[in-house]
Every structure is written in structure tokens, then in C-alpha cells.
Design a protein around this motif. Structure first.
Motif, PDB file in Angstrom:
ATOM      1  N   PRO A  24     -43.946  23.625 -35.201  1.00 13.37           N
ATOM      2  CA  PRO A  24     -43.600  24.362 -33.986  1.00 13.37           C
ATOM      3  C   PRO A  24     -42.273  25.098 -34.163  1.00 13.37           C
ATOM      4  CG  PRO A  24     -43.594  21.965 -33.640  1.00 13.37           C
ATOM      5  CD  PRO A  24     -44.220  22.219 -34.952  1.00 13.37           C
ATOM      6  N   GLU A  25     -42.156  26.209 -33.496  1.00  9.34           N
ATOM      7  CA  GLU A  25     -41.050  27.128 -33.756  1.00  9.34           C
ATOM      8  C   GLU A  25     -39.661  26.482 -33.669  1.00  9.34           C
ATOM      9  OE1 GLU A  25     -39.119  29.581 -31.434  1.00  9.34           O
ATOM     10  OE2 GLU A  25     -38.342  30.492 -33.273  1.00  9.34           O
ATOM     11  N   HIS A  26     -39.438  25.678 -32.617  1.00 11.32           N
ATOM     12  CA  HIS A  26     -38.100  25.107 -32.438  1.00 11.32           C
ATOM     13  C   HIS A  26     -37.750  24.155 -33.578  1.00 11.32           C
ATOM     14  CE1 HIS A  26     -40.801  22.155 -30.546  1.00 11.32           C
ATOM     15  NE2 HIS A  26     -39.891  21.248 -30.881  1.00 11.32           N
ATOM     16  N   GLU A  27     -38.766  23.395 -34.004  1.00 14.81           N
ATOM     17  CA  GLU A  27     -38.525  22.433 -35.064  1.00 14.81           C
ATOM     18  C   GLU A  27     -38.224  23.153 -36.380  1.00 14.81           C
ATOM     19  OE1 GLU A  27     -40.899  18.429 -36.598  1.00 14.81           O
ATOM     20  OE2 GLU A  27     -41.617  19.525 -34.840  1.00 14.81           O
ATOM     21  N   ARG A  28     -39.008  24.182 -36.631  1.00 17.98           N
ATOM     22  CA  ARG A  28     -38.826  25.003 -37.823  1.00 17.98           C
ATOM     23  C   ARG A  28     -37.400  25.555 -37.867  1.00 17.98           C
ATOM     24  NH1 ARG A  28     -42.383  30.134 -37.714  1.00 17.98           N
ATOM     25  NH2 ARG A  28     -43.096  28.942 -35.903  1.00 17.98           N
ATOM     26  N   ARG A  29     -36.998  26.100 -36.743  1.00 21.77           N
ATOM     27  CA  ARG A  29     -35.665  26.673 -36.646  1.00 21.77           C
ATOM     28  C   ARG A  29     -34.588  25.605 -36.881  1.00 21.77           C
ATOM     29  NH1 ARG A  29     -33.523  31.335 -34.844  1.00 21.77           N
ATOM     30  NH2 ARG A  29     -35.601  32.126 -34.379  1.00 21.77           N
ATOM     31  N   ALA A  30     -34.786  24.460 -36.219  1.00 26.06           N
ATOM     32  CA  ALA A  30     -33.804  23.375 -36.334  1.00 26.06           C
ATOM     33  C   ALA A  30     -33.633  22.954 -37.790  1.00 26.06           C
ATOM     34  CB  ALA A  30     -34.244  22.177 -35.490  1.00 26.06           C
ATOM     35  N   ILE A  31     -34.747  22.832 -38.488  1.00 30.09           N
ATOM     36  CA  ILE A  31     -34.674  22.419 -39.886  1.00 30.09           C
ATOM     37  C   ILE A  31     -34.024  23.499 -40.734  1.00 30.09           C
ATOM     38  CG2 ILE A  31     -36.068  21.945 -41.922  1.00 30.09           C
ATOM     39  CD1 ILE A  31     -38.021  20.490 -40.122  1.00 30.09           C
ATOM     40  N   ALA A  32     -34.450  24.733 -40.515  1.00 27.64           N
ATOM     41  CA  ALA A  32     -33.914  25.851 -41.307  1.00 27.64           C
ATOM     42  C   ALA A  32     -32.393  25.917 -41.191  1.00 27.64           C
ATOM     43  CB  ALA A  32     -34.535  27.167 -40.852  1.00 27.64           C
ATOM     44  N   GLU A  33     -31.897  25.652 -39.990  1.00 28.99           N
ATOM     45  CA  GLU A  33     -30.457  25.745 -39.752  1.00 28.99           C
ATOM     46  C   GLU A  33     -29.679  24.668 -40.510  1.00 28.99           C
ATOM     47  OE1 GLU A  33     -29.176  27.756 -36.493  1.00 28.99           O
ATOM     48  OE2 GLU A  33     -30.903  28.853 -37.307  1.00 28.99           O
ATOM     49  N   LYS A  34     -30.258  23.489 -40.560  1.00 26.25           N
ATOM     50  CA  LYS A  34     -29.468  22.398 -41.119  1.00 26.25           C
ATOM     51  C   LYS A  34     -29.674  22.207 -42.628  1.00 26.25           C
ATOM     52  CE  LYS A  34     -31.823  18.002 -40.594  1.00 26.25           C
ATOM     53  NZ  LYS A  34     -33.270  18.132 -40.455  1.00 26.25           N
ATOM     54  N   LEU A  35     -30.502  23.040 -43.223  1.00 23.74           N
ATOM     55  CA  LEU A  35     -30.719  22.937 -44.662  1.00 23.74           C
ATOM     56  C   LEU A  35     -29.581  23.570 -45.453  1.00 23.74           C
ATOM     57  CD1 LEU A  35     -34.510  23.833 -45.134  1.00 23.74           C
ATOM     58  CD2 LEU A  35     -33.407  21.620 -45.512  1.00 23.74           C
ATOM     59  N   ASP A  36     -29.442  23.108 -46.698  1.00 28.41           N
ATOM     60  CA  ASP A  36     -28.594  23.826 -47.642  1.00 28.41           C
ATOM     61  C   ASP A  36     -29.477  24.824 -48.370  1.00 28.41           C
ATOM     62  OD1 ASP A  36     -26.297  22.482 -47.047  1.00 28.41           O
ATOM     63  OD2 ASP A  36     -26.685  20.883 -48.512  1.00 28.41           O
ATOM     64  N   TYR A  37     -28.874  25.886 -48.850  1.00 29.53           N
ATOM     65  CA  TYR A  37     -29.645  26.883 -49.588  1.00 29.53           C
ATOM     66  C   TYR A  37     -29.064  27.074 -50.980  1.00 29.53           C
ATOM     67  CZ  TYR A  37     -32.066  27.701 -45.263  1.00 29.53           C
ATOM     68  OH  TYR A  37     -32.838  27.517 -44.136  1.00 29.53           O
ATOM     69  N   PRO A  38     -29.325  26.102 -51.855  1.00 26.90           N
ATOM     70  CA  PRO A  38     -28.767  26.199 -53.206  1.00 26.90           C
ATOM     71  C   PRO A  38     -29.409  27.362 -53.959  1.00 26.90           C
ATOM     72  CG  PRO A  38     -30.314  24.360 -53.067  1.00 26.90           C
ATOM     73  CD  PRO A  38     -30.163  24.903 -51.689  1.00 26.90           C
ATOM     74  N   MET A  39     -28.602  28.146 -54.678  1.00 29.58           N
ATOM     75  CA  MET A  39     -29.136  29.275 -55.436  1.00 29.58           C
ATOM     76  C   MET A  39     -29.514  28.794 -56.837  1.00 29.58           C
ATOM     77  SD  MET A  39     -29.214  31.690 -53.281  1.00 29.58           S
ATOM     78  CE  MET A  39     -29.477  33.216 -54.206  1.00 29.58           C
ATOM     79  N   TYR A  40     -30.721  28.222 -56.926  1.00 26.79           N
ATOM     80  CA  TYR A  40     -31.197  27.768 -58.225  1.00 26.79           C
ATOM     81  C   TYR A  40     -31.246  28.947 -59.185  1.00 26.79           C
ATOM     82  CZ  TYR A  40     -32.936  23.959 -55.264  1.00 26.79           C
ATOM     83  OH  TYR A  40     -33.050  22.942 -54.360  1.00 26.79           O
ATOM     84  N   THR A  41     -31.721  30.078 -58.679  1.00 27.75           N
ATOM     85  CA  THR A  41     -31.769  31.313 -59.462  1.00 27.75           C
ATOM     86  C   THR A  41     -31.381  32.449 -58.515  1.00 27.75           C
ATOM     87  OG1 THR A  41     -34.002  32.090 -58.897  1.00 27.75           O
ATOM     88  CG2 THR A  41     -33.844  30.347 -60.555  1.00 27.75           C
ATOM     89  N   SER A  42     -31.382  33.663 -59.060  1.00 24.61           N
ATOM     90  CA  SER A  42     -31.010  34.802 -58.215  1.00 24.61           C
ATOM     91  C   SER A  42     -32.094  35.101 -57.179  1.00 24.61           C
ATOM     92  CB  SER A  42     -30.787  36.039 -59.091  1.00 24.61           C
ATOM     93  OG  SER A  42     -31.996  36.372 -59.748  1.00 24.61           O
ATOM     94  N   ARG A  43     -33.270  34.513 -57.394  1.00 23.09           N
ATOM     95  CA  ARG A  43     -34.349  34.786 -56.446  1.00 23.09           C
ATOM     96  C   ARG A  43     -34.592  33.641 -55.471  1.00 23.09           C
ATOM     97  NH1 ARG A  43     -39.081  37.265 -60.090  1.00 23.09           N
ATOM     98  NH2 ARG A  43     -38.271  35.816 -61.623  1.00 23.09           N
ATOM     99  N   SER A  44     -33.689  32.685 -55.437  1.00 21.46           N
ATOM    100  CA  SER A  44     -33.802  31.595 -54.465  1.00 21.46           C
ATOM    101  C   SER A  44     -33.580  32.135 -53.058  1.00 21.46           C
ATOM    102  CB  SER A  44     -32.761  30.517 -54.764  1.00 21.46           C
ATOM    103  OG  SER A  44     -32.973  29.944 -56.034  1.00 21.46           O
ATOM    104  N   THR A  45     -34.157  31.465 -52.089  1.00 22.30           N
ATOM    105  CA  THR A  45     -33.935  31.826 -50.690  1.00 22.30           C
ATOM    106  C   THR A  45     -32.457  31.615 -50.362  1.00 22.30           C
ATOM    107  OG1 THR A  45     -36.133  30.916 -50.268  1.00 22.30           O
ATOM    108  CG2 THR A  45     -34.755  31.442 -48.355  1.00 22.30           C
ATOM    109  N   PRO A  46     -31.775  32.666 -49.910  1.00 22.44           N
ATOM    110  CA  PRO A  46     -30.309  32.572 -49.790  1.00 22.44           C
ATOM    111  C   PRO A  46     -29.806  31.895 -48.524  1.00 22.44           C
ATOM    112  CG  PRO A  46     -31.042  34.808 -49.313  1.00 22.44           C
ATOM    113  CD  PRO A  46     -32.274  34.035 -49.687  1.00 22.44           C
ATOM    114  N   ASN A  47     -30.541  32.018 -47.408  1.00 22.86           N
ATOM    115  CA  ASN A  47     -30.008  31.477 -46.149  1.00 22.86           C
ATOM    116  C   ASN A  47     -31.119  31.263 -45.126  1.00 22.86           C
ATOM    117  OD1 ASN A  47     -30.628  34.045 -44.965  1.00 22.86           O
ATOM    118  ND2 ASN A  47     -28.784  34.827 -45.983  1.00 22.86           N
TER     119      ASN A  47
END
Lengths: 250, 250
Positions: free
Chosen positions: A143-166
Motif C-alpha cells: 500500500p502506498e503509505h507503507e511503500r513511502r514509509a519504507i522508502a524514506e527510512k532506507l539507506d541508498y548505498p551506491m553499489y555502482t553508478s547505476r544504483s538507485t540513488p535516493n
DNA sequence: GCGGGGCGTTGCACCATTTGCAACAGTCAT
DNA sequence: ATGACTGTTGCAAATGGTGCAACGCCCCGC
């Protein structure tokens, strides 16, 4: 919530970081040594904690056995497994199966490809959640709110230049995945490895698991891999049908 | 031993057999529903137990994560791993690392061979203790009474015609392994798979782990495999030396 | 060889925690 | 609607857990 049990269970993640002696455990728990001793003894009796020769405690063998039994009894896994094997035989690449649970995505099955690829994945291991195709599929269905909540609290490590940045990019990607019904990871985790994945849905249409095919781009290019997408999706759909049928609707 | 914790932990193996609802858990524990509920809630808060959509409980994801972290922090494993990889590169077959703990032998590391062999082994999985080369190595080093006690209470499943048939044969085999300092499993688990193994010793000379090489006899015969024994033993000895050196003697 | 410090262990008295009960709420099937 | 079933909550009783203090042990330094 039970205080005693709470304290006892708090010992486990503590020991996961490495062995500790009685005093250290007591300190970190904030309880008296004798209390810690009794808790450790109980954990020991159940095999969750092991006492090594130097008297220090570390996590015990039964923990593995439990995790093992648990994963083998997951019904999605049981149903999907033969399909994963078939798919693997058809295309030769490594096939993964993953589920989402409590803000984590983890592999619950894996069939090794015949090409000598050394992917760092293991059953039970949490997935690189911001980039893996299976993670995108599983999160996209929340559900949208949960998705958003998780996305916000995640770290976005740049494994490579094509990793999801944020978070913004991630949510956008999730929306796309949700619409198209499949997902990719093109070098976002390992520069030279591409993945394509498809969702497995339960009776209610909710995504209950996700599967993916991974291949190094020295063997197949990303474009070639994408040509396998229909096959992957058909396999996932077959699993979905079987799973929906076998489960009592709710 | 703490009763509350004891009860809570008893829930885990119960759920390992498959999902169960509140009533079933309470019954099998022999406690009131409300008690079972509180215990389950505590387990849930720690992620050891998960509640699926149909309200039934099953083992949770954190269990895997814990087992995972635990295995990665084992110092033997950390030291041995690069050696296993090197050995694997030299000979191409699957390499295993195992330890003994509380009457069980389990794999803690594995490097897949380049031949398409599908061995049913997995990290964290208990080893077929009566036949595996690594199990023989680990048990052979136990004090005599303990060895005997374990041998007596084991089952001796006849995986193949060459499986160890009973306690007497097993103890005899262990004595031989102890003397020669290496072990084999020639088709005792899977008819077509042979293994050779060597012990890894700690500073005090006790066997702390065992490693083995497994290959299907369609690729190499048992005799050919045995020619690799010196290499396997050298690798194990190298690990032993490194492990002994890095550990504070006791 | 003696004494001190550190660590794990045990017995015990107090009281916080857990327990089972009984009553409530929600869901499904008849 | 009604009944049966499952999960949930508040409560009072007492069981079971807690921290303390004392003991035993081993190792180290004096």
C-alpha cells in the motif's frame, strides 16, 4: 509483552555480533549477572546459544536448523521450487526466489546457474533492497503509505553508478514496476550482473513472492537477457496459479 | 531455568514444523490461550515469529538474519574461507567446511564446484552424520566416552549400500579416521558422489572444524579423487596454522 | 607461596511478573 | 439472526523471576 522473554531474546542479536561473556551480556542487558546467567542457560538448553571452550557464549546450532526447517516449509517455496529448476534448465542462469517480511526482503530459494558466476547471495540473506529486481517487485505492491514509509527510512548505498540513488528515484521506479508487472536490475548491485524478475501473486492478487534471473553481462547482454522476460513471466504466472489454487481463499 | 522463556522458546521448534494458530500453540504448550498470545507477541516483536494473513504464526525473518550473522562471524570460517576458494580454483570440485556442536555436525561454508553437480547440502544444514567425511573427522576427535555415547544414540539410515550400517562399524571407522588423520565418504550418502576430508586443528591440537572435497564419480573416480588428498590435507593444515596463531592459547 | 581481583555460580527473601480466568469482540456458517 | 469459533483485554492471585550477597574458582602479580 513478557519482560523475561523480551530480555532473553534481546541476547540473540547481541551475540550475533560476536561471542560475549556473562558480564558483557549482563551489562548490555542492564540486568544482574545472575539474571543473565539464567536467561543464557535457558537459551542454551534450547540450543539457541552455545558455550565455547573459553566460556564465552555465541549463537548456537539449533538456530540454523530452525531457520532451515522454516524455509523448507514455506509453501510458496515448495510450490515454486520445481518451476525454478525447470526455468534454470531452460536458460542456464541463476534463479532466485524472494519474499518480503517486516521491512526486509530475503531470498528463500536459489538455483545456481551453469555459468561460473559468483553472485554474493545466499538463502536467508537479506537482499540489497534498493536495487534488486525482486525487492522492487515486492515493495511495489505494498500500500502506498507503507511503500513511502519504507522508502524514506532506507539507506541508498551506491553499489555502482547505476544504483538507485535516493527515495524519490526509488519510489518512481516502484511505480513503474507496479505498472509494467516486471522489474530489472541492470548493474545496480554488481556492475557486471543484470537481473530480470517477475512477481508471484496469491489468490487475492497480492504479490506474495518474486523470482528473478541473474546473468553476468559477459555471457549475455542486458538486451539479450530481456528477451527472456516472457519466459520468466510465464513461469511466475504458473507458480501464481498453482499457489492460488492450493491455498484456502481468505 | 526460566519457565517463561522456556515456554516461549518451545514455540519455535513447534512452528518450524509448519504454521499454527493461537489455539494450537496454546494446546501444544499446555498453557492458556492468553499466555500463548503474550509469548507469541513477544517473539513477534523480536521478529522471530511472523503472523501471516490468515492470522497463523510461522517462524520469522530475523531468525534467518541471526543465523546468517552468526555464521559469518565464526572465526574459523573467516580464516578458512580464502583457503577454500583457492582449493576450489585448483581442483574445481565443491568444497565444504563443517563444525561439530552439541551432537550435531553442520556445514558453515561451501564453495560450489564448476561441474554441474547438485549436491543436497546447504550452509546451516545438519550433515548426514553417520557417513559424511567431515562428520567422521569431527567425531573421531571427541573423547572416547562421548564418541561412544553419540554413536549409540544415532540412527544409521542406509542412504546407499555403502552407508555406515551401525554403531560398531561407525566407531571402528572413527578409530581409523583418528589414526590416519583424514577421512572419506565413498558413495555412502549419494551413490555417485565421493568425498575426501581433512581436519582443521586449533592451538591445543583439538579438531575445531573439518573440510572436504566432493565430486561425482562420473567426473573423477574414487581413486583419482584420492590423489588430491595431499593437497586437501595441506590446505587444512594451512588453515590450522593460521587459526592457531590468531587465537589466544588457553 | 600468598593475596588480590575477576569471573561464574548458588541460595534466598521480596515483590514484580506472569498466569489463568472470565468476559468481550469480531468473523464466519448455518 | 443466532451460535460456534478464534483472538483479545482487564484483573486479582501467586507463582516464578529478580537482585543481592556470599562463595568458589582460577589466574596473575607481588
Amino acid at each position: 509483552m513478557s519482560q523475561t522473554v523480551d530480555r532473553a531474546l534481546s541476547i540473540l542479536p547481541l551475540l550475533a555480533q560476536g561471542p560475549a561473556d556473562l558480564g558483557q551480556v549482563a551489562d548490555r542487558l542492564g540486568v544482574h549477572k545472575s539474571t543473565a546467567l539464567r536467561l543464557l542457560r535457558t537459551l542454551h538448553d534450547h540450543g539457541l546459544v552455545y558455550r565455547q571452550q573459553d566460556q564465552r557464549y555465541r549463537l548456537g546450532a539449533r538456530l540454523f536448523a530452525l531457520a532451515q526447517e522454516a524455509v523448507e516449509n514455506l509453501d510458496v517455496r515448495e510450490i515454486a521450487h520445481p518451476h525454478l529448476v525447470t526455468l534454470n534448465e531452460q536458460i542456464g542462469h541463476t534463479v532466485h526466489l524472494a519474499v518480503y517480511e517486516e521491512s526486509e526482503v530475503l531470498y528463500i530459494d536459489k538455483v545456481e546457474g551453469r555459468y561460473p558466476v559468483r553472485m554474493y547471495s545466499r538463502i536467508g540473506k537479506p537482499v540489497a533492497i534498493t536495487v534488486a529486481a525482486v525487492a522492487k517487485l515486492l515493495l511495489a505492491d505494498l500500500p502506498e503509505h507503507e511503500r513511502r514509509a519504507i522508502a524514506e527510512k532506507l539507506d541508498y548505498p551506491m553499489y555502482t553508478s547505476r544504483s538507485t540513488p535516493n527515495a524519490a528515484a526509488f519510489l518512481k521506479e516502484l511505480a513503474a514496476v507496479r505498472d509494467q508487472g516486471w522489474a530489472t536490475d541492470l548493474g545496480g548491485h554488481e556492475e557486471s550482473i543484470n537481473c530480470i524478475g517477475a512477481p508471484i501473486r496469491g489468490a487475492a492478487g497480492r504479490v506474495v513472492a518474486a523470482m528473478s534471473v541473474s546473468a553476468p553481462n559477459v555471457v549475455v547482454t542486458a538486451e539479450e537477457l530481456l528477451t527472456l522476460l516472457p519466459l520468466v513471466r510465464r513461469t511466475a504466472d504458473a507458480v501464481s496459479r498453482e499457489y492460488s489454487g492450493s491455498v484456502t481463499p481468505h
